[in-house]
Design a protein around this motif. Structure first.
Motif, PDB file in Angstrom:
ATOM      1  N   SER A  75       0.818  -1.219   0.000  1.00 29.84           N
ATOM      2  CA  SER A  75       0.000   0.000   0.000  1.00 29.84           C
ATOM      3  C   SER A  75       0.851   1.269   0.000  1.00 29.84           C
ATOM      4  CB  SER A  75      -0.938   0.002   1.208  1.00 29.84           C
ATOM      5  OG  SER A  75      -0.215   0.165   2.424  1.00 29.84           O
TER       6      SER A  75
ATOM      7  N   GLY B   5      -2.050  -1.242  -5.587  1.00 31.98           N
ATOM      8  CA  GLY B   5      -1.746  -0.328  -4.488  1.00 31.98           C
ATOM      9  C   GLY B   5      -2.999   0.225  -3.846  1.00 31.98           C
TER      10      GLY B   5
ATOM     11  N   HIS C   7      -1.837   5.946  -2.702  1.00 26.86           N
ATOM     12  CA  HIS C   7      -2.878   4.910  -2.734  1.00 26.86           C
ATOM     13  C   HIS C   7      -3.929   5.149  -1.654  1.00 26.86           C
ATOM     14  CE1 HIS C   7      -0.485   2.892  -5.679  1.00 26.86           C
ATOM     15  NE2 HIS C   7       0.495   2.634  -4.842  1.00 26.86           N
TER      16      HIS C   7
ATOM     17  N   ILE D   4       5.578  -1.575  -7.637  1.00 27.49           N
ATOM     18  CA  ILE D   4       4.708  -2.758  -7.607  1.00 27.49           C
ATOM     19  C   ILE D   4       4.868  -3.576  -8.875  1.00 27.49           C
ATOM     20  CG2 ILE D   4       2.294  -3.541  -7.583  1.00 27.49           C
ATOM     21  CD1 ILE D   4       1.642  -1.125  -5.823  1.00 27.49           C
TER      22      ILE D   4
ATOM     23  N   ASP E  38       3.283   2.646  -8.024  1.00 29.59           N
ATOM     24  CA  ASP E  38       2.857   1.702  -9.059  1.00 29.59           C
ATOM     25  C   ASP E  38       4.053   1.111  -9.801  1.00 29.59           C
ATOM     26  OD1 ASP E  38       0.152   2.009  -8.521  1.00 29.59           O
ATOM     27  OD2 ASP E  38      -0.047   3.731  -9.869  1.00 29.59           O
TER      28      ASP E  38
END
Length: 272
Positions: A31, A237, A52, A38, A35
């Motif tokens: 979290s 996220g 997020h 991730i 992005d």
């Protein structure tokens, strides 16, 4: 020797707790990742971001306050309704002998059945009653699902109360209702709190009935996270941030009621 055993038990329990909560810690970690991080994989780590959480709380098309309110109404409504039904029914079964064995056997049997077993019948029932995609419909669904557990826990609490307590109240002129609500309920406070906490957590975390019985108006926060699955991709996220936020109310509730929760769940476990 005893201290060593206690230390060993504490370490073992701590390790088990960490392993069990690895998915939550991973969700918390994701979290705060961008992005880009991730997409690069689980081990990628850059500068933490709160974007997020901003999206979870106020992204266009994602009504977090309404989802949160729906979850709160569903969980609190289920707690209230379960207690209103379970307290008198359990007392009548344990103390007054009204269908005692049948009620307890039925509660145990229903608790063993998976929730998916009731999904289609409950969908048809709510459809016929015009309660699909409504908060009251989900309250009834979660009440039905959690009522057997409440009866089982309260039965253990009622059995722990000496019958002499009720007999003394009868001698003083108290009727059945006065004995139940003025004498027994204060004694059973830990069991009542344990039931309330468990029903709240299970109702708040419900996903199956929310998926089957709601579409837009009664969507709770657990199902609302699916709104971040879009045609352009899955926003992991934002989903992780929503999941972390959704775990806070039941965790806080359980922490503050921990003392009552432990004593309530242990009712009937020790016999003198």
């Amino acid at each position: 020797m005893i201290k060593r055993r206690l230390w060993g038990t504490t370490i073992a329990v701590g390790l088990i707790a960490i392993v069990v909560n690895v998915p939550w810690f991973n969700t918390l970690f994701v979290s705060f990742k961008s992005d880009g991080d991730i997409s690069r994989g689980a081990t990628a780590a850059g500068t933490p971001t709160t974007d997020h959480y901003a999206n979870a709380l106020g992204a266009a098309g994602y009504d977090f306050p309404r989802f949160f309110l729906n979850s709160a109404l569903i969980a609190l409504g289920a707690v209230l309704l379960v207690l209103l039904i379970a307290i008198p029914s359990t007392y009548s079964a344990i103390r007054l002998g009204f269908g005692g064995r049948f009620i307890m056997n039925a509660s145990s049997g229903l608790r063993l059945l998976p929730a998916i077993f009731f999904a289609v019948p409950y969908f048809l029932l709510m459809s016929n009653l015009g309660m699909l995609d409504t908060v009251p419909g989900l309250i009834l669904a979660n009440t039905f699902l959690n009522l057997p557990l409440a009866i089982i826990l309260l039965a253990a609490g009622f059995r722990d109360v000496p019958i002499e307590v009720e007999e003394a109240a009868k001698v003083d002129g108290a009727n059945t209702y006065r004995i139940l609500y003025s004498v027994l309920m204060p004694i059973l406070a830990p069991s009542l709190v344990a039931v309330a906490v468990l029903v709240f957590i299970f109702s708040w975390n419900d996903y199956l009935f929310a998926l089957v019985l709601s579409s837009s108006n009664a969507t709770p926060i657990t199902l609302g996270a699916a709104n971040f699955v879009t045609s352009t991709g899955i926003r992991w996220g934002d989903i992780s941030a929503t999941a972390v936020l959704s775990t806070l109310p039941p965790v806080i509730f359980a922490v503050f009621a921990q003392r009552y929760l432990v004593s309530g769940l242990s009712a009937g476990a020790v016999k003198g």
